[in-house]
Design a protein around this motif. Structure first.
Motif, PDB file in Angstrom:
ATOM      1  N   LYS A 261       0.850  -1.195   0.000  1.00  0.00           N
ATOM      2  CA  LYS A 261       0.000   0.000   0.000  1.00  0.00           C
ATOM      3  C   LYS A 261       0.882   1.240   0.000  1.00  0.00           C
ATOM      4  O   LYS A 261       1.694   1.426   0.909  1.00  0.00           O
ATOM      5  CB  LYS A 261      -0.930   0.002   1.219  1.00  0.00           C
ATOM      6  N   ASP A 266      -2.797  10.209   3.313  1.00  0.00           N
ATOM      7  CA  ASP A 266      -4.188   9.803   3.455  1.00  0.00           C
ATOM      8  C   ASP A 266      -4.949  10.860   4.246  1.00  0.00           C
ATOM      9  O   ASP A 266      -4.933  10.850   5.473  1.00  0.00           O
ATOM     10  CB  ASP A 266      -4.267   8.432   4.143  1.00  0.00           C
ATOM     11  N   ASP A 284       1.332   6.335   5.353  1.00  0.00           N
ATOM     12  CA  ASP A 284       0.384   5.392   4.773  1.00  0.00           C
ATOM     13  C   ASP A 284       0.938   4.693   3.520  1.00  0.00           C
ATOM     14  O   ASP A 284       0.217   3.973   2.837  1.00  0.00           O
ATOM     15  CB  ASP A 284      -0.940   6.110   4.479  1.00  0.00           C
ATOM     16  N   GLU A 345      -9.513   3.718   1.628  1.00  0.00           N
ATOM     17  CA  GLU A 345      -8.920   3.770   0.290  1.00  0.00           C
ATOM     18  C   GLU A 345      -7.857   2.696   0.068  1.00  0.00           C
ATOM     19  O   GLU A 345      -7.628   2.275  -1.069  1.00  0.00           O
ATOM     20  CB  GLU A 345      -8.302   5.159   0.054  1.00  0.00           C
ATOM     21  N   THR A 370      -0.570  -0.416   5.727  1.00  0.00           N
ATOM     22  CA  THR A 370      -1.087   0.285   6.915  1.00  0.00           C
ATOM     23  C   THR A 370      -2.586   0.424   6.683  1.00  0.00           C
ATOM     24  O   THR A 370      -3.077   1.497   6.352  1.00  0.00           O
ATOM     25  CB  THR A 370      -0.451   1.685   7.025  1.00  0.00           C
TER      26      THR A 370
END
Ligand code: BES
Ligand code: MN
Ligand code: ZN
Length: 499
Positions: A261, A266, A284, A345, A370
């Motif tokens: 990711k 974020d 993130d 997301e 995360t």
């Protein structure tokens, strides 16, 4: 980075600024490690000091003694390793942490010899602890502050008796360098590190290595049907990227896919986070950082396992084109997803990455992210959650993390969770029950794991590092404040387990 060598010579007469010894937490206070090879008067002096100062030997305790008779080093440092049977991930990890704590306490010094005892495996852990404890992120300090900041310990020797075939110092340096790179990526502020610059950084780093890179920009992502990454990224002026890293050594024993990711920031999107929850959200992208760093290290270590990495890079922002709750996006592979909460997301970008990874039919897919605040609620700030569609793989991942000294815990993926993601208007929605939020997110990801040649689901495991990726508190052991490099050592160890 601290320069590191192994040494087999006498510790009492070593020409270093500091000699580092280990203590254990005993019933009546700190107990110097057995087998510490110092002249009798030196041992007596150290022991008397430990007891007079009330040293306990607990983890992170650093006792500094000057002018110990019979020792050439001006400073003797006794670092606590905690109770001998302390429930740390594994035995060597106690020493990795102690080495890190001592190294932090030696910032500004030129040289130190670490004589913490043990064999080759422990020396490797100590070497890693030194190199990780000596990390400092000073890229963005102004001139004045940079000039007054203490430099990390410059050179370190780690005591190891006898000859050893493996290049322990070299391997520890490669592993530590990978963790440090992941920390740098996480610590780099989000106005500097965004999808495009992240891809550029990895590409520079891969230059001259055995890792090849392919970078897809937004147009390409559109052509390739990666609606998850595009949907998340469309609210930002800094468009998304997907980076595929390929390491394919000759005679590879297995093929693994790592998916990371990479949300470079974020904000939560339109379902915006409160300011307090947003302030650490540059972290993130720690999963993508772990994937990038570990694959580069595996190539350098010449581990005979093929690994393909997918870095799912996007910035989750609130621009006028930002994704809305109620949107329906078509993911890689054709499945449609109803958007519920734009702050969930991570699973959207990861779904595209997992679908892409599946197309290559690897032996196993491991994703790292995360992903959920629920992971922190369940397992705290230092333990990664591990889930899988295969019990053996889950055990293998938690086992590899443990061997690497990273705390990991297996979590179930009960079938009933899936029902809460049914959507009346799309194939599924991307959020479900609040209860068991870490498992709900994983269950969503599982939907995008493809099938192998015989129609069986490809083996897949998911690692949630929402807790351990970023340390908001003070430094401890070899872990600094800020980016920790969580997952890098676990992924390296996992790939090694296939070699
Ligand atoms: N990036 C966060 C998860 C996170 C939280 C990581 C704290 C590190 C520290 C993720 O994108 C997120 O916001 N998840 C939501 C999901 C929810 C909306 C279903 C969460 O956990 O609250
Ligand atoms: Mn989010
Ligand atoms: Zn996120």
């Amino acid at each position: 980075m601290t320069t590191l060598t192994l040494t087999d010579s006498k510790i009492a007469t070593a020409k270093v600024d500091a000699l580092v010894l280990a203590s254990t937490a005993g019933e009546d206070g700190a107990v110097l490690s057995e087998g510490t090879e110092l002249p009798k008067n030196a041992l007596t002096h150290v022991n008397q000091n430990l007891s007079a100062t009330g040293a306990t030997g607990k983890a992170d305790e650093v006792v500094k003694l000057a002018g110990v008779p019979g020792v050439s080093a001006a400073l003797v440092v006794v670092v606590g390793t905690g109770k001998a049977d302390a429930p740390v991930p594994d035995a060597a990890e106690r020493y990795r942490r102690a080495a890190g704590a001592a190294t932090r306490a030696l910032a500004g010094k030129e040289s130190a010899l670490f004589a913490l005892g043990g064999g080759a495996e422990q020396a490797r852990a100590v070497a890693e602890g030194v190199l990780l404890g000596g990390y400092a992120f000073q890229t963005f300090l102004g001139e004045g502050k940079a000039a007054s900041a203490k430099a990390p310990l410059a050179t370190a020797q780690v005591q190891l008796k006898g000859r050893h075939k493996e290049d322990i110092a070299g391997q520890a340096s490669t592993v530590a360098e990978a963790v440090r790179y992941a920390r740098d990526l996480v610590n780099t502020p989000p106005n500097v590190l965004f999808p495009e610059s992240f891809a550029e950084s990895v590409s520079r780093r891969a230059d001259g290595s055995k890792v090849t890179l392919e970078v897809w920009d937004a147009d390409r992502l559109q052509q390739e049907g990666c609606g998850g990454i595009l949907g998340v990224g469309q609210g930002s002026g800094r468009p998304p990227r997907l980076v595929t890293m390929t390491y394919k050594p000759r005679g590879a024993k297995a093929h693994l896919a790592f998916v990371g990711k990479g949300i470079t920031f974020d904000s939560g999107g339109l379902c915006i986070k409160p300011g307090t929850g947003m302030v650490t959200m540059k972290c993130d992208m720690a999963g993508a950082a772990a994937v990038a760093a570990s694959i580069l290290a595996l190539a350098e270590l010449k581990v005979p396992v093929a690994v393909t990495g997918y870095l799912c890079l996007a910035e989750n922002m609130t621009g006028d084109l930002a994704q809305r709750p109620g949107d329906i996006v078509t993911m890689r592979g054709g499945r449609t997803v109803e958007i519920i909460n734009t702050d969930a997301e991570g699973r959207l970008v990861m779904a595209d990455g997992i679908a892409l990874a599946s197309e290559q039919q690897p032996d196993a897919i491991v994703d790292i992210a995360t992903l959920t605040g629920a992971c922190i609620i369940a397992l705290g700030n230092r333990t990664m959650g591990v889930m899988a569609n295969d019990d053996e793989l889950r055990e293998r991942v938690t086992g590899a993390a443990t061997v690497a000294g990273e705390a990991a815990w297996g979590m179930p993926l009960p079938e009933e969770i899936r029902g809460s993601m049914d959507s009346p208007v799309a194939d599924l929605k991307h959020t479900g029950d609040r209860a068991g939020g870490m498992m709900v997110a994983a269950k969503f990801l599982e939907e995008f794991v493809g099938k192998d040649g015989s129609g069986q689901a490809i083996k897949w495991s998911h690692i949630d590092i929402a807790g351990p990726a970023f340390n908001e508190k003070g430094a401890w052991g070899y872990t600094p404040t800020g980016g920790t490099g969580s997952g890098v050592r676990a992924l390296i160890e996992l790939a090694r387990s296939y070699a």
